[in-house]
Design a protein around this motif. Structure first.
Motif, PDB file in Angstrom:
ATOM      1  N   UNK A 241       0.843  -1.193   0.000  1.00 51.02           N
ATOM      2  CA  UNK A 241       0.000   0.000   0.000  1.00 51.02           C
ATOM      3  C   UNK A 241       0.878   1.242   0.000  1.00 51.02           C
ATOM      4  N   UNK A 242       0.592   2.176  -0.889  1.00 53.96           N
ATOM      5  CA  UNK A 242       1.358   3.418  -0.947  1.00 53.96           C
ATOM      6  C   UNK A 242       0.780   4.483  -0.029  1.00 53.96           C
ATOM      7  N   UNK A 243       1.649   5.231   0.625  1.00 53.57           N
ATOM      8  CA  UNK A 243       1.254   6.362   1.467  1.00 53.57           C
ATOM      9  C   UNK A 243       1.746   7.632   0.788  1.00 53.57           C
ATOM     10  N   UNK A 244       0.808   8.517   0.452  1.00 57.13           N
ATOM     11  CA  UNK A 244       1.137   9.721  -0.291  1.00 57.13           C
ATOM     12  C   UNK A 244       1.887  10.720   0.571  1.00 57.13           C
ATOM     13  N   UNK A 245       2.812  11.444  -0.048  1.00 55.83           N
ATOM     14  CA  UNK A 245       3.497  12.493   0.692  1.00 55.83           C
ATOM     15  C   UNK A 245       2.579  13.715   0.795  1.00 55.83           C
ATOM     16  N   UNK A 246       2.627  14.430   1.927  1.00 55.31           N
ATOM     17  CA  UNK A 246       1.738  15.582   2.135  1.00 55.31           C
ATOM     18  C   UNK A 246       2.235  16.827   1.411  1.00 55.31           C
ATOM     19  N   UNK A 247       2.055  16.842   0.113  1.00 53.73           N
ATOM     20  CA  UNK A 247       2.540  17.932  -0.721  1.00 53.73           C
ATOM     21  C   UNK A 247       1.405  18.379  -1.628  1.00 53.73           C
ATOM     22  N   UNK A 248       0.887  19.598  -1.452  1.00 61.34           N
ATOM     23  CA  UNK A 248      -0.233  20.051  -2.278  1.00 61.34           C
ATOM     24  C   UNK A 248       0.139  20.233  -3.745  1.00 61.34           C
ATOM     25  N   UNK A 249       1.433  20.307  -4.045  1.00 63.89           N
ATOM     26  CA  UNK A 249       1.852  20.545  -5.416  1.00 63.89           C
ATOM     27  C   UNK A 249       2.141  19.299  -6.210  1.00 63.89           C
ATOM     28  N   UNK A 250       2.033  18.128  -5.612  1.00 63.05           N
ATOM     29  CA  UNK A 250       2.368  16.892  -6.317  1.00 63.05           C
ATOM     30  C   UNK A 250       1.589  15.728  -5.726  1.00 63.05           C
ATOM     31  N   UNK A 251       1.413  14.712  -6.541  1.00 62.37           N
ATOM     32  CA  UNK A 251       0.813  13.468  -6.061  1.00 62.37           C
ATOM     33  C   UNK A 251       1.809  12.345  -6.287  1.00 62.37           C
ATOM     34  N   UNK A 252       2.413  11.896  -5.209  1.00 60.26           N
ATOM     35  CA  UNK A 252       3.378  10.814  -5.333  1.00 60.26           C
ATOM     36  C   UNK A 252       3.450  10.040  -4.026  1.00 60.26           C
ATOM     37  N   UNK A 253       3.886   8.806  -4.133  1.00 54.23           N
ATOM     38  CA  UNK A 253       4.015   7.942  -2.967  1.00 54.23           C
ATOM     39  C   UNK A 253       5.296   8.289  -2.228  1.00 54.23           C
ATOM     40  N   UNK A 254       5.150   8.503  -0.928  1.00 55.34           N
ATOM     41  CA  UNK A 254       6.316   8.810  -0.102  1.00 55.34           C
ATOM     42  C   UNK A 254       6.909   7.545   0.521  1.00 55.34           C
ATOM     43  N   UNK A 255       6.055   6.640   0.944  1.00 54.32           N
ATOM     44  CA  UNK A 255       6.466   5.367   1.520  1.00 54.32           C
ATOM     45  C   UNK A 255       5.451   4.298   1.132  1.00 54.32           C
ATOM     46  N   UNK A 256       5.833   3.043   1.286  1.00 58.91           N
ATOM     47  CA  UNK A 256       4.881   1.956   1.103  1.00 58.91           C
ATOM     48  C   UNK A 256       4.854   1.093   2.363  1.00 58.91           C
ATOM     49  N   UNK A 257       3.728   0.432   2.559  1.00 62.34           N
ATOM     50  CA  UNK A 257       3.542  -0.456   3.708  1.00 62.34           C
ATOM     51  C   UNK A 257       3.087  -1.803   3.178  1.00 62.34           C
ATOM     52  N   UNK A 258       3.639  -2.883   3.709  1.00 63.79           N
ATOM     53  CA  UNK A 258       3.166  -4.228   3.395  1.00 63.79           C
ATOM     54  C   UNK A 258       2.109  -4.625   4.416  1.00 63.79           C
ATOM     55  N   UNK A 259       0.925  -5.021   3.944  1.00 66.18           N
ATOM     56  CA  UNK A 259      -0.193  -5.312   4.829  1.00 66.18           C
ATOM     57  C   UNK A 259      -0.807  -6.678   4.546  1.00 66.18           C
ATOM     58  N   UNK A 260      -1.263  -7.322   5.606  1.00 63.23           N
ATOM     59  CA  UNK A 260      -2.061  -8.547   5.540  1.00 63.23           C
ATOM     60  C   UNK A 260      -3.119  -8.449   6.632  1.00 63.23           C
ATOM     61  N   UNK A 261      -4.377  -8.695   6.273  1.00 55.18           N
ATOM     62  CA  UNK A 261      -5.481  -8.670   7.250  1.00 55.18           C
ATOM     63  C   UNK A 261      -5.470  -7.386   8.081  1.00 55.18           C
ATOM     64  N   UNK A 262      -5.535  -6.261   7.433  1.00 54.15           N
ATOM     65  CA  UNK A 262      -5.504  -4.983   8.134  1.00 54.15           C
ATOM     66  C   UNK A 262      -6.186  -3.919   7.293  1.00 54.15           C
ATOM     67  N   UNK A 263      -6.571  -2.835   7.968  1.00 50.53           N
ATOM     68  CA  UNK A 263      -7.169  -1.677   7.299  1.00 50.53           C
ATOM     69  C   UNK A 263      -6.237  -0.484   7.488  1.00 50.53           C
ATOM     70  N   UNK A 264      -6.307   0.461   6.557  1.00 47.63           N
ATOM     71  CA  UNK A 264      -5.472   1.650   6.645  1.00 47.63           C
ATOM     72  C   UNK A 264      -6.270   2.849   6.150  1.00 47.63           C
ATOM     73  N   UNK A 265      -6.125   3.973   6.850  1.00 50.86           N
ATOM     74  CA  UNK A 265      -6.766   5.225   6.452  1.00 50.86           C
ATOM     75  C   UNK A 265      -5.756   6.352   6.615  1.00 50.86           C
ATOM     76  N   UNK A 266      -5.783   7.282   5.672  1.00 52.30           N
ATOM     77  CA  UNK A 266      -4.881   8.429   5.717  1.00 52.30           C
ATOM     78  C   UNK A 266      -5.687   9.718   5.609  1.00 52.30           C
ATOM     79  N   UNK A 267      -5.324  10.680   6.432  1.00 52.25           N
ATOM     80  CA  UNK A 267      -5.959  11.995   6.384  1.00 52.25           C
ATOM     81  C   UNK A 267      -4.865  13.040   6.415  1.00 52.25           C
ATOM     82  N   UNK A 268      -5.173  14.228   5.883  1.00 47.71           N
ATOM     83  CA  UNK A 268      -4.176  15.285   5.890  1.00 47.71           C
ATOM     84  C   UNK A 268      -4.791  16.645   5.643  1.00 47.71           C
ATOM     85  N   UNK A 269      -3.964  17.672   5.791  1.00 48.08           N
ATOM     86  CA  UNK A 269      -4.445  19.043   5.638  1.00 48.08           C
ATOM     87  C   UNK A 269      -3.979  19.670   4.333  1.00 48.08           C
ATOM     88  N   UNK A 270      -3.414  18.874   3.412  1.00 43.58           N
ATOM     89  CA  UNK A 270      -2.691  19.417   2.278  1.00 43.58           C
ATOM     90  C   UNK A 270      -3.433  19.355   0.946  1.00 43.58           C
TER      91      UNK A 270
END
Length: 368
Positions: A241-270
């Motif tokens: 799963x990719x985690x987006x970097x908090x940059x209003x000027x671009x859309x790109x993955x900052x990090x990735x996470x390997x997941x099994x049997x889990x949920x993930x949610x991301x929120x931000x102000x950007x």
């Protein structure tokens, strides 16, 4: 001529009754296998993707399992039905939804609701309590006043008098669950609810639970960026799963996470903010102050067993910010990571339970 009694006499082979039965059984099995190959629908190994629109956003479901065309059709119907069910209950745009009817209920009398609504409200009120009021499903009037509702950015920002009036009819202590009557009760009849910060995650859970109940093990369910995965993919690898970097000027993955049997949610102000008088205001309202969260260029990612819980906590922790948010995450034993943009690059800070969950970093350009 050789006599019948002669041991060297030539004998004609005979088939015993048992032998004849075995041959017949073999013929039947062969016929059944041939018929099975002809009649049984072919299975496509996948993965299989299902996409569509729901709750004012989009959804994607990926199932990594062999499926027939009929099974695909059935699963497509199941996915749509589960999401439509949540939307019909919790939409603020649909005037016929259960939530809209409750919001129009200008009385303190108990308002009967569905078990699903009770379940979501229990999650919302629990996260609100644990976060010290940073998450609050009664905050809709303040969201509208600051221009993040359907009407858009206001010509004039709310003044102190207006904020005081709005805050008087917000606060999660103004609504309670009446378990005896399976109902919600308004303490202040003017109170309205907005479940948008938990409903998408709940929709994810409803779909994921339905897939698991049908015997599927390997799946990914995503609604509006909130997601949940099942077991490993068919090749035994986890979901990345990719985690987006908090940059209003671009859309790109900052990090990735390997997941099994889990949920993930991301929120931000950007992503959603406005500028006024040289200052940026994020779209997320702090229920404790009645004001938007000041822009900081930060995001928070929450891991949990349930997408609805991760969804609610992601909003609450965005309100709290990295410092206070990590303290609350530790007390609540949450797996949380903040990514904050600074003049020198992105700073990553995670809770103890999150540990070293990031699998890999994006290329170096994300740090410039």
């Amino acid at each position: 001529m050789t006599s019948a009694a002669d041991p060297g006499a030539e004998r004609t082979p005979r088939t015993t009754a048992r032998g004849r039965g075995a041959i017949a059984l073999g013929i039947i099995v062969l016929a059944v296998l041939t018929l099975w190959r002809v009649v049984l629908p072919a299975r496509d190994g996948g993965p299989h993707d299902f996409t569509g629109a729901t709750m004012g956003t989009t959804y994607t479901v990926r199932i990594d399992a062999p499926l027939t065309a009929g099974e695909r059709a059935t699963l497509a119907d199941t996915i749509q039905a589960r999401l439509a069910e949540v939307d019909a209950l919790m939409s603020t745009w649909d005037t016929a939804s259960e939530l809209s009817r409750f919001n129009r209920h200008g009385s303190s009398e108990p308002f009967p609701v569905s078990p699903l609504m009770i379940e979501v409200m229990r999650i919302a009120l629990d996260v609100g309590r644990q976060s010290g009021g940073a998450f609050d499903v009664t905050v809709a009037p303040l969201v509208d006043a600051w221009g993040f509702g359907p009407a858009g950015e206001p010509q004039n920002l709310p003044d102190e008098r207006m904020l005081a009036d709005l805050r008087a009819r917000t606060g999660q202590d103004l609504v309670r669950i009446d378990s005896a009557h399976q109902a919600l009760v308004k303490i202040d009849a003017r109170t309205v609810l907005d479940l948008s910060a938990v409903a998408k995650g709940y929709g994810v859970d409803r779909v994921a639970d339905a897939l698991a109940a049908s015997g599927l093990r390997s799946y990914l369910v995503e609604v509006g960026g909130e997601l949940r995965v099942g077991g490993p993919k068919l090749d035994g690898t986890p979901w990345r799963i990719g985690v987006e970097q908090p940059d209003p000027g671009a859309r790109r993955v900052h990090r990735t996470i390997d997941l099994v049997d889990a949920a993930v949610a991301t929120s931000g102000d950007y992503r959603n903010f406005f500028e006024r008088d040289g200052r940026r205001w994020a779209h997320i309202i702090d229920p404790r102050t009645g004001r938007p969260v000041p822009y900081a260029g930060a995001s928070v990612t929450v891991l949990h067993d349930r997408a609805a819980v991760a969804d609610a906590w992601a909003t609450a922790l965005t309100v709290l910010g990295p410092l206070q948010g990590l303290d609350v995450a530790e007390r609540a034993n949450l797996a949380v990571v903040f990514i904050t943009r600074t003049d020198s690059g992105f700073v990553v800070s995670g809770s103890t339970r999150f540990g070293q969950r990031f699998d890999r970093a994006a290329p170096d350009t994300s740090q410039r």
